[in-house]
Write an enzyme that holds these catalytic residues in place. Sequence first.
Site, mmCIF file in Angstrom:
data_model
loop_
_atom_site.group_PDB
_atom_site.id
_atom_site.type_symbol
_atom_site.label_atom_id
_atom_site.label_comp_id
_atom_site.label_asym_id
_atom_site.label_seq_id
_atom_site.Cartn_x
_atom_site.Cartn_y
_atom_site.Cartn_z
ATOM 1 C CG ASP A 104 -3.447 3.893 -3.254
ATOM 2 O OD1 ASP A 104 -4.410 2.978 -3.530
ATOM 3 O OD2 ASP A 104 -3.691 4.495 -2.174
ATOM 4 C CD GLU A 105 -5.394 -1.015 -1.403
ATOM 5 O OE1 GLU A 105 -5.013 -1.745 -0.375
ATOM 6 O OE2 GLU A 105 -6.354 -0.306 -1.144
ATOM 7 C CG ASP A 122 -2.031 0.928 1.162
ATOM 8 O OD1 ASP A 122 -2.045 1.761 0.271
ATOM 9 O OD2 ASP A 122 -2.879 0.921 2.089
#
EC number: 2.7.7.7
Length: 423
Positions: free
Chosen positions: A135-136, A42
């Site tokens: 974003d992860e 993350d």
Amino acid sequence: MPSLCRDCFAHTEEPRRRCAACGSARMSSHAELFTLAIAHVDCDAFFASVAKRDRPELASRPVIVGGGQRGVVSAACYVARTRGVRSAMPMFKALSACPDAVVIKPDFAKYVAASRQVRALMEALTPLVQAMSIDEAVLDLSGTEALHGAPPAVALARFARRVEKEVGVTVSIGLAPNRLLAKIAVERDKPRGLACIGAAEAAALLAPEPVTILPGIGPAFAAKLAGMGFSTLGQLQSLDAREAMRRFGEDGPLLVARARGEDSRPVRPERETKSISAETTFDRDLAQPAEMQPLLWRLCEKLARRLAEKGLAAGGVVLKLKTSRFALRTRHVRLAGPSRVPETLYAAVLPLLMREADGTAFRLIGIGAQPLVEGAKADHGDLADPEAPRRAARWAAMEALRARYGDGAVRAGRGLAGPAGRR
């Protein structure tokens, strides 16, 4: 107790508070540290981190990514979070909690570019990378120890350092025997963390935790569970499969298994796109359709581009409206044929807007494609709509001009008027 230094990557089979090689206190220790292979990565406060990367003078300042008094927080750096700012918080509340924050408008082109850089570094570790959002992602590093000359934990620590050096943002990593535990682990040590949850400890570690720690259990479901006497995962763990099914139906046994930290889902490199949409929040409440129509057209253009980027088309269109009192209205219409041309999308969704424009003041409008179909099936035309190919050709010509001369090179007249909106 195996230990790993996240600064110099020295590792040992003994527990250490500080690295014997470099003196760093950034040590990770866990009984299963060198055997776990499922990782959840993350990016820390991603949007805000990208903003700070490009503006170093903001390094120690509270930063909020969002826009306007009537918008919401897209992201907040950790400095702002210590003041009580959270994602999805109304902007006026965020600025009340942190009045000295620097507010930056979202720049999605930068976020996409940084995300792709991070993704490329992930794929250098393993081909089994499943993106969960911009974003992860979750990674399966099983069997990669010979490739990297080190256990997955060490390879991931090196990866985190490369992301900081080459992309300019930081990541946190959860390492576990399955996807669920990796997701829970990553939340336990942020930012720049590397946290582990092993199979042997999972049930006992999760038992005292609230049910909301499980992904997918929101406030409404948590309240329902509490009303049935289940507020912690330990209370769910006590149920056998038969009792779980009696109380919760067919999903009961799976819920109890997740409460124990059990998860058999594989890491799938490709995840099916379930929805594509676009929306905007008005700078002021709007009630007149003439004021909303230009914004609706711009959203149709945005949705068409997103469909094209994914190689998909809309089989129908959903209209989303949020009133000034935050009540949500959604309306759906099926298209005569799949399309990803703004003109077709607009013609289908405009009547829905006109029917809802009953004097109610709205603060947000959005549209989405539902269902999604293959892009190759779009805009071929038939006896009912022979003009579809021509509309598609006109749109393609406009997009080609914009690509060459800029977004302002050519515009449709219906999108020029109207009040401003955001995202």
